[in-house]
Scaffold this active site. Structure first.
Site, PDB file in Angstrom:
ATOM      1  N   ASP A  32      16.894  -5.169   7.779  1.00  0.00           N
ATOM      2  CA  ASP A  32      17.381  -3.945   8.434  1.00  0.00           C
ATOM      3  C   ASP A  32      18.867  -4.059   8.775  1.00  0.00           C
ATOM      4  OD1 ASP A  32      17.186  -1.413   9.467  1.00  0.00           O
ATOM      5  OD2 ASP A  32      16.243  -2.024  11.360  1.00  0.00           O
ATOM      6  N   HIS A  49      23.430  -0.638   1.307  1.00  0.00           N
ATOM      7  CA  HIS A  49      22.258  -1.029   0.509  1.00  0.00           C
ATOM      8  C   HIS A  49      22.681  -1.934  -0.646  1.00  0.00           C
ATOM      9  CE1 HIS A  49      19.866   1.486   2.957  1.00  0.00           C
ATOM     10  NE2 HIS A  49      20.346   2.634   2.505  1.00  0.00           N
ATOM     11  N   LEU A 144       7.896 -20.009  -6.374  1.00  0.00           N
ATOM     12  CA  LEU A 144       8.025 -19.143  -5.198  1.00  0.00           C
ATOM     13  C   LEU A 144       7.290 -17.843  -5.475  1.00  0.00           C
ATOM     14  CD1 LEU A 144       9.495 -18.200  -2.500  1.00  0.00           C
ATOM     15  CD2 LEU A 144      11.264 -17.256  -3.975  1.00  0.00           C
TER      16      LEU A 144
HETATM   17  C1  IPE Z   1      12.193  -0.804   8.352  1.00  0.00           C
HETATM   18  O1  IPE Z   1      13.484  -0.395   8.665  1.00  0.00           O
HETATM   19  C2  IPE Z   1      11.947  -0.650   6.885  1.00  0.00           C
HETATM   20  C3  IPE Z   1      12.692  -1.548   6.009  1.00  0.00           C
HETATM   21  C4  IPE Z   1      13.497  -2.484   6.368  1.00  0.00           C
HETATM   22  C5  IPE Z   1      12.475  -1.357   4.596  1.00  0.00           C
HETATM   23  P1  IPE Z   1      13.782   1.086   9.189  1.00  0.00           P
HETATM   24  O2  IPE Z   1      15.234   1.164   9.392  1.00  0.00           O
HETATM   25  O3  IPE Z   1      13.164   2.078   8.286  1.00  0.00           O
HETATM   26  O4  IPE Z   1      12.989   1.120  10.569  1.00  0.00           O
HETATM   27  P2  IPE Z   1      13.170   2.002  11.876  1.00  0.00           P
HETATM   28  O5  IPE Z   1      13.198   3.437  11.444  1.00  0.00           O
HETATM   29  O6  IPE Z   1      14.464   1.606  12.521  1.00  0.00           O
HETATM   30  O7  IPE Z   1      12.007   1.648  12.746  1.00  0.00           O
HETATM   31  C1  IPE Z   2      17.462  -1.270   5.855  1.00  0.00           C
HETATM   32  O1  IPE Z   2      18.668  -0.818   6.351  1.00  0.00           O
HETATM   33  C2  IPE Z   2      17.170  -0.772   4.461  1.00  0.00           C
HETATM   34  C3  IPE Z   2      16.066   0.202   4.377  1.00  0.00           C
HETATM   35  C4  IPE Z   2      15.330   0.600   5.354  1.00  0.00           C
HETATM   36  C5  IPE Z   2      15.776   0.755   3.049  1.00  0.00           C
HETATM   37  P1  IPE Z   2      18.824   0.610   7.009  1.00  0.00           P
HETATM   38  O2  IPE Z   2      19.167   1.587   5.932  1.00  0.00           O
HETATM   39  O3  IPE Z   2      17.625   0.960   7.807  1.00  0.00           O
HETATM   40  O4  IPE Z   2      20.085   0.390   7.940  1.00  0.00           O
HETATM   41  P2  IPE Z   2      20.284   0.932   9.430  1.00  0.00           P
HETATM   42  O5  IPE Z   2      19.089   0.530  10.212  1.00  0.00           O
HETATM   43  O6  IPE Z   2      20.397   2.415   9.320  1.00  0.00           O
HETATM   44  O7  IPE Z   2      21.538   0.277   9.891  1.00  0.00           O
HETATM   45 MG    MG Z   3      17.106   0.648   9.719  1.00  0.00          MG
END
Ligand code: IPE
Ligand code: IPE
Ligand code: MG
Length: 257
Positions: A32, A49, A144
């Protein structure tokens, strides 16, 4: 340590240490913070990303080659992430497609066995085919096991398992009184995989966001403020070192008499 290891000496020593102390079998990561990483740099979320994908590549290589971890699970896209703007979702799908396409030869070479957790049916055709190919072509590898949680949601997974069990009850194969943990676990996406010993979540959020809810019953959790694109092998090793200091009691007491 293999000769093209990415690591300076001090981390190499720490790796030796955590390996001697006994590695967790299965580490799962909620990757995240990509969006916030990009925002901090005045870049579009998609750039986060992109950077996050490089982090994942590095970490997979490290986990397999240097650490020799048996199971690594990466949460790449949740069932709730479809709620994001279409452009972002499309970008992530493309990125995953490119990632798998580009990495397949390396996975083969490095002995990475790719598995997916989640419902692949709503994915773009091209990505779904790519995923199928990766799973098929790496099925014989065993260094792995890399589980990619893609369109994964734990509640959906549990609902699917319940339906599966209900069908077996309806057909007379299973007696409802005999439904036990095993009956559920064998119907989960993770049926072939041990429960995670350690779940890491980056970016400072302290929640599971519908990730491995059943499987995490006794998992150790590690939260870090580091945003996913900045998460390096050294921090994985530190998380494991911290995990090794913990006492897992499973509801019992330390010195049961
Ligand atoms: C969780 O992250 C999903 C992934 C890392 C793929 P999100 O960014 O979607 O989660 P919330 O919305 O902060 O809970
Ligand atoms: C995690 O990073 C990737 C996915 C959930 C696909 P985020 O896109 O949720 O990044 P933040 O949380 O908005 O910083
Ligand atoms: Mg996120």
């Amino acid at each position: 340590m293999e000769k093209d290891s990415l690591l300076p000496n001090d981390i190499a020593r720490l790796i030796e240490l955590v390996r001697e102390r006994g590695l967790p079998q299965h580490v799962a990561i909620i990757m995240d913070g990509n969006g916030r990483w990009a925002k901090k740099r005045g870049l579009p979320r998609t750039a986060g990303h992109q950077a996050g994908t490089q982090t994942a590549e590095r970490l997979i290589r490290f986990a397999g080659r240097d650490l020799k971890l048996p199971y690594l699970t990466l949460f790449a896209f949740s069932t709730e992430n479809w709620a994001r703007p279409t452009e972002e979702v499309d970008f992530i799908m493309d990125l995953l497609d490119k990632f798998i396409t580009e990495k397949l030869a390396e996975f083969e070479r490095e002995g990475v066995h790719v598995n997916v957790l989640g419902d692949m049916t709503p994915l773009p055709d091209k990505l779904r085919q790519r995923v199928d190919q990766a799973v098929r072509e790496t099925a014989g590898n065993s260094r792995l096991v890399l589980n990619i949680a893609l369109n994964y949601g734990s509640r959906q997974e549990i609902i699917r398992a319940c339906r599966d069990v209900a069908k077996r009850v309806a057909s007379g194969e299973v007696d409802p009184a005999k439904i036990d943990e095993q009956a559920i676990t064998t119907s989960l996406y993770t049926s072939e995989i041990p429960d995670p010993d350690l779940i890491i979540r980056t970016s400072g959020e302290m929640r599971l966001s519908n990730f491995l809810l059943w499987q995490a019953a006794y998992t150790e959790l590690y939260f870090t403020d580091t945003l996913w694109p900045d998460f390096g092998p050294d921090e994985l090793v530190r998380a494991i070192a911290e995990y090794q200091e913990r006492e897992r009691r499973y509801g019992s007491v330390e010195d049961a008499e």
